[in-house]
Design an enzyme around this catalytic site. Structure first.
Site, PDB file in Angstrom:
ATOM      1  N   LYS A 112       0.396  -0.848  -0.066  1.00  0.00           N
ATOM      2  CA  LYS A 112       0.336  -0.071   0.319  1.00  0.00           C
ATOM      3  C   LYS A 112       0.833   1.306  -0.147  1.00  0.00           C
ATOM      4  CE  LYS A 112      -2.348   0.050   3.651  1.00  0.00           C
ATOM      5  NZ  LYS A 112      -2.101   1.293   4.187  1.00  0.00           N
TER       6      LYS A 112
ATOM      7  N   ARG B 132     -10.732   2.645   8.156  1.00  0.00           N
ATOM      8  CA  ARG B 132     -10.604   1.361   8.247  1.00  0.00           C
ATOM      9  C   ARG B 132     -11.780   0.840   9.388  1.00  0.00           C
ATOM     10  NH1 ARG B 132      -4.459   1.774   8.885  1.00  0.00           N
ATOM     11  NH2 ARG B 132      -3.770   0.006   9.991  1.00  0.00           N
TER      12      ARG B 132
ATOM     13  N   ARG C  25       9.855  -6.381   6.131  1.00  0.00           N
ATOM     14  CA  ARG C  25       9.585  -5.250   5.528  1.00  0.00           C
ATOM     15  C   ARG C  25       9.936  -3.872   6.768  1.00  0.00           C
ATOM     16  NH1 ARG C  25       3.771  -1.985   6.195  1.00  0.00           N
ATOM     17  NH2 ARG C  25       3.041  -3.475   7.837  1.00  0.00           N
TER      18      ARG C  25
ATOM     19  N   ARG D 230       8.509  -1.647  12.633  1.00  0.00           N
ATOM     20  CA  ARG D 230       8.067  -1.715  13.347  1.00  0.00           C
ATOM     21  C   ARG D 230       7.185  -2.747  14.133  1.00  0.00           C
ATOM     22  NH1 ARG D 230       3.639  -0.089   8.406  1.00  0.00           N
ATOM     23  NH2 ARG D 230       2.575  -0.929  10.489  1.00  0.00           N
TER      24      ARG D 230
ATOM     25  N   ARG E 139      -3.343  -8.102  13.698  1.00  0.00           N
ATOM     26  CA  ARG E 139      -3.774  -7.134  12.150  1.00  0.00           C
ATOM     27  C   ARG E 139      -4.026  -7.661  11.657  1.00  0.00           C
ATOM     28  NH1 ARG E 139       1.694  -4.711  11.347  1.00  0.00           N
ATOM     29  NH2 ARG E 139       0.716  -3.059  10.337  1.00  0.00           N
TER      30      ARG E 139
HETATM   31  P1  AMP Z   1      -0.657   1.513   8.989  1.00  0.00           P
HETATM   32  O1  AMP Z   1       0.902   1.957   8.813  1.00  0.00           O
HETATM   33  O2  AMP Z   1      -1.577   1.840   8.580  1.00  0.00           O
HETATM   34  O3  AMP Z   1      -0.697  -0.341   9.436  1.00  0.00           O
HETATM   35  O4  AMP Z   1      -0.990   1.700  10.706  1.00  0.00           O
HETATM   36  C1  AMP Z   1      -0.183   1.512  11.612  1.00  0.00           C
HETATM   37  C2  AMP Z   1      -1.156   1.313  13.162  1.00  0.00           C
HETATM   38  O5  AMP Z   1      -1.652   2.715  13.270  1.00  0.00           O
HETATM   39  C3  AMP Z   1      -2.270   0.385  13.104  1.00  0.00           C
HETATM   40  O6  AMP Z   1      -2.438  -0.498  13.650  1.00  0.00           O
HETATM   41  C4  AMP Z   1      -3.031   0.934  14.389  1.00  0.00           C
HETATM   42  O7  AMP Z   1      -3.007   0.975  15.496  1.00  0.00           O
HETATM   43  C5  AMP Z   1      -3.433   3.149  14.388  1.00  0.00           C
HETATM   44  N1  AMP Z   1      -3.825   3.460  13.112  1.00  0.00           N
HETATM   45  C6  AMP Z   1      -3.409   3.517  11.100  1.00  0.00           C
HETATM   46  N2  AMP Z   1      -5.051   4.379  10.999  1.00  0.00           N
HETATM   47  C7  AMP Z   1      -5.446   4.419  11.905  1.00  0.00           C
HETATM   48  C8  AMP Z   1      -6.696   4.465  11.709  1.00  0.00           C
HETATM   49  N3  AMP Z   1      -7.654   4.422  10.597  1.00  0.00           N
HETATM   50  N4  AMP Z   1      -7.682   3.860  12.701  1.00  0.00           N
HETATM   51  C9  AMP Z   1      -7.524   3.376  14.034  1.00  0.00           C
HETATM   52  N5  AMP Z   1      -6.026   2.651  13.489  1.00  0.00           N
HETATM   53  C10 AMP Z   1      -4.860   3.478  12.845  1.00  0.00           C
END
Ligand code: AMP
Length: 221
Positions: A21, A95, A134, A161, A172
């Site tokens: 993504k 999300r 990653r 991460r 996740r």
């Molecule tokens: P990502 O980089 O998009 O995988 O986001 C990493 C983490 O940020 C996720 O596992 C959530 O803890 C938080 N996060 C990111 N976007 C959202 C969202 N739209 N709603 C809730 N938590 C989010």
């Protein structure tokens, strides 16, 4: 429906963790002149800066949980209000269907709406193979898949991460399937989804080219 490249201004990008993504977000932003907002990257930057928002968000992120809706909805609403006139790309938001409904309502208040949802449907086998390689940049949010030590964009040392260990990743993935995939169906019912199925590992440019053709076809539909 009157769709042209010019009227496509608000993009949403949906894909599982490690679906590529981040890479496709950079591609889409450049190709269609969109300002990207990755809620995950924004939250990681807040965590790195140890801001009050970051300290609050860290508790959830370290536990591989979603940050509460009111926090994320607020950040995105403010960002959208500041970026009404430009094309934009939301990555990692909405999300959940609840977030999608809030987004739709907030955009409607501004006389706007989501124009297109690009859904990267990558097979679970590919995702698993990618996950362990990653890394992410704590400064600019760039993610890489080949274990790079320094960020290719800004030179900052890359980190693994904290939510990329196998247990957290499995959680996740499950949250993605149960909570985020319904967002795709929410927008599919509105006729706004462009789906890209990826089942074999390949160059990101190949996926980008497929996205570009699918977006062009969506405009002509
Ligand atoms: P990502 O980089 O998009 O995988 O986001 C990493 C983490 O940020 C996720 O596992 C959530 O803890 C938080 N996060 C990111 N976007 C959202 C969202 N739209 N709603 C809730 N938590 C989010």
């Amino acid at each position: 429906m009157d769709r042209t490249m010019k009227t496509l201004k608000r993009f949403v990008l949906v894909g599982a963790p490690a679906s590529g993504k981040g890479t496709q977000s950079s591609f889409l932003s450049e190709k269609y002149d969109l300002k990207p907002l990755s809620t995950g990257a924004l939250l990681r930057a807040e965590v790195a800066a140890q801001s009050p928002l970051g300290l609050e968000a860290k508790k959830y992120m370290d536990a591989a949980q979603f940050v509460p809706d009111e926090v994320v909805n607020g950040i995105v609403a403010q960002w959208l209000g500041n970026n009404k006139d430009c094309g934009c790309l939301l990555d990692g938001y909405p999300r959940t269907v609840a977030q999608a409904k809030t987004l739709d309502a907030n955009l409607e208040k501004m006389g706007l709406g989501v124009d297109i949802v690009v859904y990267l449907n990558v097979s679970p086998e590919l995702i698993e193979a990618r996950m362990l390689k990653r890394k992410a940049c704590p400064k600019c949010g760039e993610t890489t898949r080949n274990g790079e030590e320094l960020c290719p964009k800004c030179g900052t040392p890359m980190i693994v991460r904290t939510d990329d260990n196998p247990e957290a990743f499995a959680k996740r993935r499950k949250d993605y399937e149960t909570l985020t995939l319904p967002v795709v169906e929410h927008y599919r019912a509105q006729g706004k989804v462009v789906q890209i199925d990826v089942t074999e590992e390949g160059e990101p440019e190949v996926v980008s080219a497929r996205i570009a053709s699918a977006v062009a076809a969506y405009c002509q539909a």
